[in-house]
Design an enzyme around this catalytic site. Structure first.
Site, PDB file in Angstrom:
ATOM      1  N   SER A   1       0.825  -1.203   0.000  1.00 22.17           N
ATOM      2  CA  SER A   1       0.000   0.000   0.000  1.00 22.17           C
ATOM      3  C   SER A   1       0.863   1.259   0.000  1.00 22.17           C
ATOM      4  O   SER A   1       1.587   1.507  -0.949  1.00 22.17           O
ATOM      5  CB  SER A   1      -0.960  -0.048   1.194  1.00 22.17           C
TER       6      SER A   1
ATOM      7  N   ASP B   1      -5.847  -4.470  -1.516  1.00 24.15           N
ATOM      8  CA  ASP B   1      -4.743  -4.011  -0.674  1.00 24.15           C
ATOM      9  C   ASP B   1      -3.891  -5.160  -0.116  1.00 24.15           C
ATOM     10  O   ASP B   1      -4.404  -6.152   0.399  1.00 24.15           O
ATOM     11  CB  ASP B   1      -5.320  -3.201   0.492  1.00 24.15           C
TER      12      ASP B   1
END
Length: 300
Positions: free
Chosen positions: A78, A190
């Site tokens: 991320s 993610d």
């Protein structure tokens, strides 16, 4: 006369023989084994997720650079993938800090009306691709891997070839905030769901010494008046805890900048503070890093 001479000669030979036999003793000294050469360090930097708290990664990189600690492998989840991709592409720490200073939310956020997410992610992808000058990841001067989670299976996926922009977009696709990223017919979300701080990924890419940077926070009690950003922070924190300890237990050194009081999204306007906290935590970890590296040979 002859008998006397013979007797003296025999006695002399006998004495010499006795002297020779008693004075000689084999050497008892042992040959010391040569010291084994230290293994060569392949240093990996595993940068964890945490949205805008990820600016702290820049501070860590600044301190490593200033203290001549080389980095051979970078992995990121991320926000860690955002910073990590730029650094691995060849950006200096000073340039990273400048990019953070001029970065605006509108540069990376493109809103969507889809029920699957609020942000498309195309702007982030294009922004990263532009900053790395469209260079594919396998040609970066530092080996890089962006970590995402395969949506249908939950498996960790490490992207280390191809488009950095697309890989970072997948790594940062927070469920219900970003739309899932589709790559080769598969959907990815993610990387924090499978590897909040991607230590295993760094080892997969060849690192034998891993410095992990954890910017996660523990979930907190929210009250009824808490707004959207607070709930988003809470979601990110919960998402990080599931696999976090498993990853950190495999790191040689863990650096934890104290960025918990910075909001994951609201902290976007506290970039300088996040960078400073990253520097502070990295300086504190330097003795431990140098102790670990003393067991290896490495050259900056």
């Amino acid at each position: 006369m002859f008998t006397r001479r013979f007797f003296l000669t025999a006695c002399t030979l006998f004495a010499l023989s006795a002297c020779s036999s008693t004075s000689y003793s084999p050497s008892t000294s042992t040959v010391k084994p040569k010291p084994q050469p230290k293994p060569r360090a392949v240093i990996g930097l595993a940068l964890g997720g945490g949205a805008s708290k990820g600016f702290a990664h820049i501070g860590v990189i600044k301190v490593l650079k200033a203290n001549n600690i080389p980095v051979h492998v970078v992995t990121g989840t991320s926000a860690g993938a955002v910073v990590g991709s730029l650094y691995a592409s060849g950006m200096s720490p000073d340039r990273l800090e400048l990019e953070a200073e001029i970065l605006n939310k509108k540069d990376v956020a493109d809103f969507s009306w889809s029920t699957r997410g609020l942000i498309k992610g195309e702007k982030l992808q294009n922004w990263i691709s532009g900053k790395v000058k469209q260079v594919p990841m396998e040609k970066f001067p530092i080996r890089f891997g962006a970590v995402a989670t395969e949506f249908d299976t939950g498996k960790m996926t490490v992207f280390s070839r191809g488009s950095a922009g697309q890989a970072v977009r997948a790594s940062a696709s927070i469920p219900n905030v970003f739309l899932p990223t589709e790559i080769s017919g598969k959907k990815y979300v993610d990387g924090g769901l499978s590897a909040p701080v991607p230590v295993r990924a760094a080892k997969q890419l060849g690192a034998n010494v891993v410095i992990a940077v954890d910017i996660s926070a523990k979930p907190t009690n929210l009250n009824k008046s808490s707004g959207f950003l607070a709930y988003l922070d809470q979601s990110l924190n919960i998402m990080s805890t599931s696999a976090l300890q498993s990853e950190l237990s495999q790191a040689n050194v863990v650096i934890k900048p104290q960025v918990q009081n910075l909001g994951a999204i609201g902290g976007f306007d506290q970039k300088a503070q996040a960078i400073a906290l990253g520097e502070q935590a990295a300086r504190k970890a330097l003795p431990e890093i140098k102790k670990v590296l003393s067991q290896y040979q490495y050259q900056y």
